[in-house]
Each structure stands twice: as structure tokens, then as C-alpha cells.
Design a protein around this motif. Structure first.
Motif, PDB file in Angstrom:
ATOM      1  N   ILE A  89       0.856  -1.179   0.000  1.00 28.51           N
ATOM      2  CA  ILE A  89       0.000   0.000   0.000  1.00 28.51           C
ATOM      3  C   ILE A  89       0.895   1.233   0.000  1.00 28.51           C
ATOM      4  CG2 ILE A  89      -1.799   1.259   1.221  1.00 28.51           C
ATOM      5  CD1 ILE A  89      -2.843  -1.440   2.200  1.00 28.51           C
ATOM      6  N   VAL A  90       0.828   1.979  -1.116  1.00 28.97           N
ATOM      7  CA  VAL A  90       1.729   3.102  -1.366  1.00 28.97           C
ATOM      8  C   VAL A  90       1.093   4.413  -0.917  1.00 28.97           C
ATOM      9  CG1 VAL A  90       2.988   4.383  -3.145  1.00 28.97           C
ATOM     10  CG2 VAL A  90       2.734   1.887  -3.340  1.00 28.97           C
TER      11      VAL A  90
ATOM     12  N   ALA B  51      -2.698   4.432  -2.187  1.00 32.33           N
ATOM     13  CA  ALA B  51      -3.401   3.356  -2.866  1.00 32.33           C
ATOM     14  C   ALA B  51      -4.421   2.811  -1.870  1.00 32.33           C
ATOM     15  CB  ALA B  51      -2.426   2.263  -3.274  1.00 32.33           C
ATOM     16  N   PHE B  52      -5.661   2.583  -2.323  1.00 34.07           N
ATOM     17  CA  PHE B  52      -6.641   1.999  -1.421  1.00 34.07           C
ATOM     18  C   PHE B  52      -6.151   0.623  -0.998  1.00 34.07           C
ATOM     19  CE2 PHE B  52     -10.000  -1.102  -0.760  1.00 34.07           C
ATOM     20  CZ  PHE B  52     -10.628  -0.547   0.327  1.00 34.07           C
ATOM     21  N   GLY B  53      -6.399   0.283   0.229  1.00 27.65           N
ATOM     22  CA  GLY B  53      -6.048  -1.050   0.704  1.00 27.65           C
ATOM     23  C   GLY B  53      -6.775  -1.377   1.979  1.00 27.65           C
ATOM     24  N   MET B  54      -6.925  -2.690   2.223  1.00 24.72           N
ATOM     25  CA  MET B  54      -7.562  -3.130   3.462  1.00 24.72           C
ATOM     26  C   MET B  54      -6.907  -4.434   3.920  1.00 24.72           C
ATOM     27  SD  MET B  54     -11.515  -4.085   4.367  1.00 24.72           S
ATOM     28  CE  MET B  54     -12.072  -2.505   3.787  1.00 24.72           C
TER      29      MET B  54
ATOM     30  N   SER C 272      -8.186  -0.024   7.077  1.00 25.38           N
ATOM     31  CA  SER C 272      -8.264   0.398   5.678  1.00 25.38           C
ATOM     32  C   SER C 272      -7.633   1.767   5.462  1.00 25.38           C
ATOM     33  CB  SER C 272      -9.719   0.421   5.210  1.00 25.38           C
ATOM     34  OG  SER C 272     -10.464   1.352   5.958  1.00 25.38           O
ATOM     35  N   VAL C 273      -7.283   2.015   4.201  1.00 26.38           N
ATOM     36  CA  VAL C 273      -6.688   3.286   3.786  1.00 26.38           C
ATOM     37  C   VAL C 273      -7.565   3.878   2.701  1.00 26.38           C
ATOM     38  CG1 VAL C 273      -4.703   4.381   2.701  1.00 26.38           C
ATOM     39  CG2 VAL C 273      -4.359   2.512   4.314  1.00 26.38           C
ATOM     40  N   ASN C 274      -7.948   5.148   2.879  1.00 25.67           N
ATOM     41  CA  ASN C 274      -8.715   5.889   1.882  1.00 25.67           C
ATOM     42  C   ASN C 274      -7.750   6.395   0.816  1.00 25.67           C
ATOM     43  OD1 ASN C 274      -9.640   8.617   0.776  1.00 25.67           O
ATOM     44  ND2 ASN C 274     -11.530   7.823   1.671  1.00 25.67           N
ATOM     45  N   ALA C 275      -8.064   6.126  -0.460  1.00 26.25           N
ATOM     46  CA  ALA C 275      -7.149   6.491  -1.545  1.00 26.25           C
ATOM     47  C   ALA C 275      -6.992   8.002  -1.702  1.00 26.25           C
ATOM     48  CB  ALA C 275      -7.618   5.870  -2.854  1.00 26.25           C
ATOM     49  N   THR C 276      -8.062   8.762  -1.576  1.00 27.31           N
ATOM     50  CA  THR C 276      -8.008  10.197  -1.813  1.00 27.31           C
ATOM     51  C   THR C 276      -7.237  10.937  -0.721  1.00 27.31           C
ATOM     52  OG1 THR C 276     -10.137  10.070  -2.924  1.00 27.31           O
ATOM     53  CG2 THR C 276      -9.390  12.256  -2.247  1.00 27.31           C
ATOM     54  N   SER C 277      -7.553  10.618   0.535  1.00 33.76           N
ATOM     55  CA  SER C 277      -6.947  11.347   1.652  1.00 33.76           C
ATOM     56  C   SER C 277      -5.753  10.640   2.264  1.00 33.76           C
ATOM     57  CB  SER C 277      -7.997  11.561   2.744  1.00 33.76           C
ATOM     58  OG  SER C 277      -8.360  10.311   3.314  1.00 33.76           O
TER      59      SER C 277
END
Length: 123
Positions: free
Chosen positions: A85-86, A94-97, A112-117
Motif C-alpha cells: 500500500i503506497v 493506494a486503497f487497501g484493506m 483500511s486506507v482511503n485512496a483520496t486522503s
């Protein structure tokens, strides 16, 4: 004990995501969290460019999760492939969970990671 191991794993992963984002912002280089699913470990790595890095260098030692804790990737919490996850210097990612599971394979936490923020959260 198993419940606390799941919680500890989720918070450790969240901390890794947050540190990766912070490092990307402060160094103006991509950073990522690398997950070695089979070896049950993850680490922070630094890219060589602000975007489109071609060389990744481990920026710390591997962190392992307890043998009592299961994990998987993806929205369906069933992914087993290694995952990176970059995080970019502009704050995006990069979105990831990553799903943290108990011994009975019940999902306890979703990190999880939000791609936009680039914001990382535990659900």
C-alpha cells in the motif's frame, strides 16, 4: 488473550499506515507498507521518487503478527497474495484493506486506507 492479540495486530498495522503517510509527506518520497502474507509480517519501505518509484528500500525491520491471529487482504477479507500500500507526498494513497481475524477466522478488525486522503482507520 486472543482478543488482545487481534487488537494489537490491528493497531500495529494502523500505526504502520500512519507512519508511512507521515514519512511520504515529510520526505517528498513515496513510502509504502509491504505485507508478506505467508510469512505473517509487514514493514515500511521508502521509494526513490515522489511518484512512480522504481526502487524500494526497507525503512525498518519486519513486524510480525501473533500466530494466534489470522489476516487477509481485500474488501471480502479473503485475499492471500502479498500486498503493498503506497502513500504519496501529496497525501493520497493506494486503497487497501487488511482484515484481522481471530482463531475461528471471524473478522475482528478491518484496517483500511482511503485512496483520496490517505487516511487510515480501523473499523
Amino acid at each position: 488473550s486472543q482478543s488482545s492479540n487481534c487488537k494489537e495486530a490491528a493497531w500495529g498495522i494502523l500505526s504502520g499506515f500512519r507512519l508511512s503517510k507521515q514519512m511520504a509527506l515529510s520526505t517528498n518520497l513515496e513510502h509504502r507498507v509491504e505485507f508478506d502474507m505467508d510469512a505473517r509480517r509487514y514493514r515500511l519501505a521508502r521509494g526513490n521518487m515522489p511518484s512512480g518509484s522504481t526502487i524500494w528500500t526497507g525503512a525498518g525491520s519486519w513486524s510480525s503478527i501473533s500466530d494466534e491471529v489470522g489476516w487477509a487482504s481485500g474488501d471480502a477479507c479473503d485475499g492471500t497474495a502479498d500486498l503493498n500500500i503506497v502513500f504519496k507526498p501529496n497525501g493520497s494513497a493506494a486503497f487497501g484493506m487488511i482484515c484481522v481475524k481471530d482463531g475461528a477466522s471471524v473478522v475482528k478488525y478491518r484496517v483500511s486506507v482511503n485512496a483520496t486522503s490517505g487516511r487510515a482507520v480501523i473499523n
